[in-house]
Design a protein around this motif. Structure first.
Motif, PDB file in Angstrom:
ATOM      1  N   THR A 193       0.852  -1.188   0.000  1.00  0.00           N
ATOM      2  CA  THR A 193       0.000   0.000   0.000  1.00  0.00           C
ATOM      3  C   THR A 193       0.890   1.240   0.000  1.00  0.00           C
ATOM      4  N   LEU A 194       0.256   2.406  -0.043  1.00  0.00           N
ATOM      5  CA  LEU A 194       0.997   3.667  -0.003  1.00  0.00           C
ATOM      6  C   LEU A 194       1.338   4.095   1.419  1.00  0.00           C
ATOM      7  N   ARG A 195       0.855   3.389   2.424  1.00  0.00           N
ATOM      8  CA  ARG A 195       1.168   3.717   3.811  1.00  0.00           C
ATOM      9  C   ARG A 195       2.613   3.369   4.132  1.00  0.00           C
ATOM     10  N   ASP A 196       3.252   4.151   5.003  1.00  0.00           N
ATOM     11  CA  ASP A 196       4.655   3.923   5.352  1.00  0.00           C
ATOM     12  C   ASP A 196       4.885   2.550   5.976  1.00  0.00           C
ATOM     13  N   ASP A 197       3.896   2.098   6.760  1.00  0.00           N
ATOM     14  CA  ASP A 197       4.037   0.792   7.401  1.00  0.00           C
ATOM     15  C   ASP A 197       3.386  -0.332   6.587  1.00  0.00           C
ATOM     16  N   ASN A 198       2.972  -0.008   5.333  1.00  0.00           N
ATOM     17  CA  ASN A 198       2.375  -0.988   4.435  1.00  0.00           C
ATOM     18  C   ASN A 198       1.057  -1.548   4.966  1.00  0.00           C
ATOM     19  N   SER A 199       0.384  -0.787   5.829  1.00  0.00           N
ATOM     20  CA  SER A 199      -0.871  -1.236   6.421  1.00  0.00           C
ATOM     21  C   SER A 199      -2.061  -0.755   5.598  1.00  0.00           C
ATOM     22  N   ASP A 200      -3.260  -0.964   6.163  1.00  0.00           N
ATOM     23  CA  ASP A 200      -4.506  -0.470   5.582  1.00  0.00           C
ATOM     24  C   ASP A 200      -4.854  -1.234   4.311  1.00  0.00           C
ATOM     25  N   PHE A 201      -5.277  -0.545   3.244  1.00  0.00           N
ATOM     26  CA  PHE A 201      -5.741  -1.293   2.083  1.00  0.00           C
ATOM     27  C   PHE A 201      -5.273  -0.663   0.777  1.00  0.00           C
ATOM     28  N   SER A 202      -5.262  -1.497  -0.234  1.00  0.00           N
ATOM     29  CA  SER A 202      -5.128  -1.087  -1.626  1.00  0.00           C
ATOM     30  C   SER A 202      -5.809  -2.164  -2.445  1.00  0.00           C
ATOM     31  N   ASP A 203      -6.168  -1.860  -3.679  1.00  0.00           N
ATOM     32  CA  ASP A 203      -6.620  -2.925  -4.560  1.00  0.00           C
ATOM     33  C   ASP A 203      -6.225  -2.618  -5.993  1.00  0.00           C
ATOM     34  N   ALA A 220      -0.383   7.985   2.175  1.00  0.00           N
ATOM     35  CA  ALA A 220       0.601   7.894   3.250  1.00  0.00           C
ATOM     36  C   ALA A 220       0.074   8.275   4.623  1.00  0.00           C
ATOM     37  N   ASP A 221      -0.699   9.389   4.738  1.00  0.00           N
ATOM     38  CA  ASP A 221      -1.134   9.800   6.078  1.00  0.00           C
ATOM     39  C   ASP A 221      -2.451   9.157   6.498  1.00  0.00           C
ATOM     40  N   GLY A 222      -3.038   8.344   5.614  1.00  0.00           N
ATOM     41  CA  GLY A 222      -4.207   7.550   5.982  1.00  0.00           C
ATOM     42  C   GLY A 222      -5.531   8.262   5.932  1.00  0.00           C
ATOM     43  N   THR A 223      -5.585   9.503   5.433  1.00  0.00           N
ATOM     44  CA  THR A 223      -6.828  10.254   5.432  1.00  0.00           C
ATOM     45  C   THR A 223      -7.565  10.207   4.112  1.00  0.00           C
ATOM     46  N   GLU A 224      -6.862   9.871   3.022  1.00  0.00           N
ATOM     47  CA  GLU A 224      -7.480   9.896   1.700  1.00  0.00           C
ATOM     48  C   GLU A 224      -7.156   8.603   0.943  1.00  0.00           C
ATOM     49  N   VAL A 225      -7.973   8.320  -0.074  1.00  0.00           N
ATOM     50  CA  VAL A 225      -7.731   7.200  -0.987  1.00  0.00           C
ATOM     51  C   VAL A 225      -7.352   7.778  -2.348  1.00  0.00           C
ATOM     52  N   HIS A 226      -6.209   7.361  -2.873  1.00  0.00           N
ATOM     53  CA  HIS A 226      -5.712   7.889  -4.133  1.00  0.00           C
ATOM     54  C   HIS A 226      -5.568   6.819  -5.194  1.00  0.00           C
ATOM     55  N   ALA A 227      -5.709   7.227  -6.452  1.00  0.00           N
ATOM     56  CA  ALA A 227      -5.373   6.338  -7.555  1.00  0.00           C
ATOM     57  C   ALA A 227      -3.925   5.923  -7.438  1.00  0.00           C
ATOM     58  N   ALA A 228      -3.628   4.691  -7.789  1.00  0.00           N
ATOM     59  CA  ALA A 228      -2.254   4.171  -7.637  1.00  0.00           C
ATOM     60  C   ALA A 228      -1.857   3.385  -8.870  1.00  0.00           C
ATOM     61  N   CYS A 229      -0.549   3.365  -9.124  1.00  0.00           N
ATOM     62  CA  CYS A 229      -0.014   2.613 -10.245  1.00  0.00           C
ATOM     63  C   CYS A 229       1.242   1.871  -9.785  1.00  0.00           C
ATOM     64  N   TRP A 230       1.318   0.607 -10.126  1.00  0.00           N
ATOM     65  CA  TRP A 230       2.494  -0.205  -9.851  1.00  0.00           C
ATOM     66  C   TRP A 230       3.198  -0.441 -11.191  1.00  0.00           C
ATOM     67  N   GLY A 231       4.444   0.032 -11.299  1.00  0.00           N
ATOM     68  CA  GLY A 231       5.206  -0.160 -12.516  1.00  0.00           C
ATOM     69  C   GLY A 231       5.110   0.983 -13.497  1.00  0.00           C
ATOM     70  N   CYS A 232       4.517   2.102 -13.097  1.00  0.00           N
ATOM     71  CA  CYS A 232       4.425   3.273 -13.980  1.00  0.00           C
ATOM     72  C   CYS A 232       5.753   3.999 -14.037  1.00  0.00           C
TER      73      CYS A 232
END
Length: 232
Positions: A193-203, A220-232
């Motif tokens: 995930t984008l969190r520093d401790d790799n917690s919470d969620f992503s999909d 990172a700060d856990g307050t918002e959900v952002h679009a994410a890309c792996w390998g961009c």
């Protein structure tokens, strides 16, 4: 912009289009909301349902470049099952992992693989990522060490790499962990995930032929959900 029409009802929606310009979606009709296929020649075609006399509802979610369509449909039992549709065979019930509960087919490719989710019982919390191929359904598993918990698959590329999310063992200091994952040849990989401790969620919701994956994650700060890309 072109009006694709409907199957006789007041509402229709298109969800996917392939390289040949064939479009699939869902439209209201005289017997319920049905999956459709639209083509330049012939217009909108009602794909029916998995029930007798095409009663009930169905939805077409995606279509491959060779015209294989997948989605979900109401069955005689009242459950909703994933289906695969071809011009030669019509709508085929893909079934579920245990013969009960619901399933949905979300994506596929020209080699015949279809992916989605299936319940293990009638309980929503027993849903698992699955792959259908050659008439067989396979549970793709989870990140838990004992293979328990929930997972879902959303997309597959032309190399057979499947992406989605899975519940996972909790890391130090985190309350919950449901990261994006990919499955390659049956093995599951944690995408983090984008969190520093790799917690919470992503999909992960999509993957291209080069292996670039897109989706979303708690930032990172856990307050918002952002679009994410792996390998961009």
């Amino acid at each position: 912009m072109e009006d694709l029409g409907s199957l006789g009802g007041s509402t229709s929606s298109a969800f996917d289009v392939n390289g040949r310009g064939e479009i699939v979606g869902r439209s209201e009709s005289s017997t319920g909301a049905h999956a459709f296929r639209w083509a330049e020649r012939g217009g909108m075609e009602d794909l029916g349902t998995l029930r007798q006399n095409d009663a009930g509802s169905s939805t077409a979610i995606g279509i491959t470049d060779n015209g294989v369509i997948f989605g979900h449909s109401e069955t005689e039992s009242g459950a909703s099952h994933g289906f695969k549709w071809t011009k030669a065979d019509g709508m085929i019930d893909l079934g579920t992992l245990s013969g009960v509960g619901d399933s949905v087919a979300r994506d596929g490719h020209t080699r015949g693989i279809v992916v989605g989710r299936s319940f293990q019982t009638t309980d929503f919390d027993t849903r698992r990522a699955v792959k259908w191929m050659d008439g067989e359904i396979a549970d793709l598993g989870t990140l838990y060490q004992d293979n328990s918990g929930v997972s879902e698959a959303f997309a597959v590329n032309n190399k057979g790499v499947v992406v989605g999310f899975s519940q996972a063992d909790v890391t130090t200091g985190s309350a919950i962990r449901t990261p994006a994952v990919k499955w390659i040849d049956g093995e599951i990989f944690d995408l983090g995930t984008l969190r520093d401790d790799n917690s919470d969620f992503s999909d992960a919701r999509g993957i291209n032929s080069q292996g670039t994956i897109v989706g979303q994650s708690r930032e990172a700060d856990g307050t918002e959900v952002h679009a994410a890309c792996w390998g961009c």
